[in-house]
Design an enzyme around this catalytic site. Structure first.
Site, PDB file in Angstrom:
ATOM      1  N   LYS A   1       0.937  -1.174  -0.005  1.00 22.58           N
ATOM      2  CA  LYS A   1       0.039   0.154   0.011  1.00 22.58           C
ATOM      3  C   LYS A   1       0.800   1.207   0.006  1.00 22.58           C
ATOM      4  CE  LYS A   1      -4.313  -1.304  -0.095  1.00 22.58           C
ATOM      5  NZ  LYS A   1      -5.282  -0.884  -1.040  1.00 22.58           N
TER       6      LYS A   1
ATOM      7  N   LYS B   1      -5.528 -17.640 -14.126  1.00 23.53           N
ATOM      8  CA  LYS B   1      -6.625 -17.641 -14.039  1.00 23.53           C
ATOM      9  C   LYS B   1      -7.422 -16.388 -14.046  1.00 23.53           C
ATOM     10  CE  LYS B   1      -6.324 -17.063  -8.905  1.00 23.53           C
ATOM     11  NZ  LYS B   1      -6.942 -17.501  -7.590  1.00 23.53           N
TER      12      LYS B   1
ATOM     13  N   LYS C   1      -9.536 -10.158 -10.957  1.00 22.28           N
ATOM     14  CA  LYS C   1      -9.969  -8.601 -11.198  1.00 22.28           C
ATOM     15  C   LYS C   1      -9.019  -7.970 -11.961  1.00 22.28           C
ATOM     16  CE  LYS C   1     -12.023  -4.810  -8.997  1.00 22.28           C
ATOM     17  NZ  LYS C   1     -11.528  -3.757  -7.764  1.00 22.28           N
TER      18      LYS C   1
END
Ligand code: TRP
Length: 329
Positions: free
Chosen positions: A111, A194, A197
């Site tokens: 972050k 796979k 998002k």
């Protein structure tokens, strides 16, 4: 009976990978376990969403999970911010979490890189809030993806530390749960890996038919088999995998035979796949929209969820306060 708990990020729309992966397992597990599912809307404040987006995201997530089959009468489905006992336990746990260990957390370091302009204390203590979420219901099993394993490890550490500091065996150690054999990994449309998002290779339950057609027609393939019965390249094998998931066996057989005979036209396969995806997602999409617009139903669901969650959470907080030495006069 195990207590299973999972927090749902309020910004993630469901794609077919989630649907056939975690969500299907949630739907199954809700009948066999004591299940808690909640929208982690306090966690999402760490990225400073606009108030109207926060509200819409919560509504979307709830609508999608309900449409996908979570039963609010069976599982406990709630919104994190409706349960004030969670922030209370979070505050108490913060006193036993050390800044050094929080700073070393991978998700925190990530972050810092991603939003250097907003390194707030909520980000630093994110694992403590997550720990409070989990241990407030004494969860045994927490289904999490790879990226959340360290946070779960920290939840165990804080729970263990609490027990140790106060000489109690109050909290159970929550274990990560990856569904074992039951987990279906759905490939994306970009040839490898796979559906995800962040990969931008997904078909979403709420996608309109024309969006699905466009995405599927753009899916990566190869130049086609040159000799009969060639092994498939990954992109083509992935399309067949999706076809197996969503189409009837005779359709799969038809294209398999064409592939093996070198007569296949991937455009035809894609057209068929797109239509079968649309038939599959359309009723779910309709249901999502229906629920999204049904204030009364949503209000009922979250009220019921909050009530059930608070019943379990308030007992924990009462006990923890007692253990810490808070007594009423
Ligand atoms: N951090 C999780 C995520 O990003 C969401 C979450 C919050 C969670 N609290 C939790 C997951 C408790 C499991 C248990 O996906």
């Amino acid at each position: 009976m195990d207590t299973v708990l999972s927090g749902i990020r309020s910004t993630g729309n469901l794609h077919l990978g989630n649907y056939f992966g975690a969500v299907k397992n949630f739907v199954r597990m809700q009948h066999e376990n004591r299940c808690f599912f909640f929208v982690a809307d306090y966690h999402s404040l760490t990225t400073h969403p606009k108030p109207e987006n926060l509200q819409n995201n919560i509504r979307t997530v709830l609508s999608e999970y309900l449409a996908a089959g979570l039963d609010p009468e069976v599982a406990t489905l709630y919104v994190q911010s409706d349960v004030p006992e969670i922030p209370e336990l979070y505050l108490l746990l913060n006193m036993n979490a050390y800044v050094g260990e929080l700073e070393r957390t991978t998700t925190f370091k990530e972050k810092i890189r991603k939003q250097p302009e907003n390194i707030n204390a909520g980000l630093l203590t994110y694992p403590v809030l997550m720990c409070a979420d989990i241990i407030i219901h004494n969860a045994d099993k927490v289904p999490v993806g790879k990226d959340q394993e360290q946070n779960l490890e920290m939840a165990r550490k804080f729970a263990r530390r609490f027990n140790h500091m106060y000489g109690v065996e109050y909290f159970t150690m929550p274990e990560p749960y990856n569904f074992g054999q039951e987990l279906i990994k759905v490939p994306g449309l970009d040839g490898t890996g796979k559906m995800g998002k962040s990969e931008g290779n997904g078909i979403y339950l709420a996608d309109e038919p024309k969006v699905i057609r466009k995405k599927v027609m753009r899916a990566v393939t190869d130049e086609g088999p040159k000799v009969p019965n060639s092994p498939m390249t990954e992109p083509v094998a992935n399309l067949f995998y999706l076809l197996e998931l969503l189409s009837t066996p005779d359709v799969v057989e038809h294209f398999r035979a064409q592939y093996n005979g070198c007569t296949i036209r991937y455009g035809d396969l894609k057209k068929q796949l797109a239509e079968d995806m649309i038939s599959f997602t359309s009723p779910i999409r309709d249901r999502i929209l229906e629920i999204y617009n049904d204030d009364e139903y949503l209000r009922k669901v979250v009220r019921m969820g909050a009530e059930k969650a608070r019943e379990s959470a308030s007992k924990t907080v009462r006990d923890v306060r007692e253990i810490l030495g808070y007594r009423s006069f």
